[in-house]
Design an enzyme around this catalytic site. Sequence first.
Site, PDB file in Angstrom:
ATOM      1  N   LYS A 114       0.859  -1.192   0.000  1.00 63.02           N
ATOM      2  CA  LYS A 114       0.000   0.000   0.000  1.00 63.02           C
ATOM      3  C   LYS A 114       0.884   1.227   0.000  1.00 63.02           C
ATOM      4  O   LYS A 114       1.937   1.248   0.648  1.00 63.02           O
ATOM      5  CB  LYS A 114      -0.908   0.009   1.239  1.00 63.02           C
ATOM      6  N   GLU A 183      -9.728   7.039   3.137  1.00 61.12           N
ATOM      7  CA  GLU A 183      -9.709   7.286   4.588  1.00 61.12           C
ATOM      8  C   GLU A 183     -10.328   8.651   4.924  1.00 61.12           C
ATOM      9  O   GLU A 183      -9.944   9.681   4.348  1.00 61.12           O
ATOM     10  CB  GLU A 183      -8.264   7.217   5.119  1.00 61.12           C
TER      11      GLU A 183
HETATM   12  O1  KIV Z   1      -1.320   2.336   8.664  1.00 60.78           O
HETATM   13  C1  KIV Z   1      -2.470   1.867   8.670  1.00 60.78           C
HETATM   14  O2  KIV Z   1      -2.852   1.083   9.531  1.00 60.78           O
HETATM   15  C2  KIV Z   1      -3.371   2.268   7.614  1.00 60.78           C
HETATM   16  C3  KIV Z   1      -4.793   1.834   7.732  1.00 60.78           C
HETATM   17  C4  KIV Z   1      -5.703   2.877   7.239  1.00 60.78           C
HETATM   18  C5  KIV Z   1      -5.010   0.554   7.044  1.00 60.78           C
HETATM   19  O3  KIV Z   1      -2.982   2.920   6.692  1.00 60.78           O
END
Ligand code: KIV
Length: 266
Positions: A114, A183
């Site tokens: 991510k 988010e």
């Molecule tokens: O760092 C994190 O836990 C996130 C969450 C929004 C999944 O980015």
Amino acid sequence: MPKITIHDLLKKKKEHEKITMITAYDYPFAKIVDEAGIDGIIVGDSVGMVVQGLENTLPVTMDEMIYHTKIVARAVQNSMVIGDLPFMSYQASVEEAIRNAGRFLKEAGATAVKIEGSSEVAEHIRAMTRSDIPVMAHIGLTPQSIHRMGGYKLQGKTEESAKRLIEEAHIAEDAGAFSLLLEAIPMGLAKKITEAISIPTIGIGAGPYCDGQVLVLHDVIGLFERFLPKFAKRYVNLKDEALKAIKIYKEEVEKGIFPSEGHSFK
Ligand code: KIV
């Protein structure tokens, strides 16, 4: 059941089946999350706040993320493991992004990564995807931008910023992201984005119309006390349970109740 793939998530979106995700950072909790049948585990850089006791996520390092992702991946049979690229692991160059993202797959056993952002990292997403690294983009409130944003605040409130976030969603999809995390944005905007793109949206503080949901594990189980965001739900208070157990242990040791003969060797 085989490991969840990015194709399974896409199929769920097409068939209007909700996708479930949660964060995890260690072996025992990853095992529980996996056993619960959650589709995806994000090993988030939130580890800095909920495990390391830091003020924000910025100091979390790439090596720490590899460590946590590795032990999560070791525990998991079915859930997809997604490693979160920490602050300054990708901003400096596309090449650095590919190398660090590659470490999540090569050293830690993750399936995907991510990255916070969309247009500002579109080249990075494109290059990682070209290198066979599936990428989830993350827009709205991006905690690594805390200083630019001036705090953890709802995003996309004005018509102009909402329009910009819809554009950002299209950019992430066009760059090759397999999924998009939304988010802290209004639920109506999240609905529009979810309907506008063909990749699954995963919401946290983005309302019920996303293709899936994610929460920070320590919020869900009551192990993070500093604050509970409005959008998070505490399903159990493990802190209270642990405190009770440890106090009883202390008392039993002090009173000579523990260890009993049953807990001792002859
Ligand atoms: O760092 C994190 O836990 C996130 C969450 C929004 C999944 O980015």
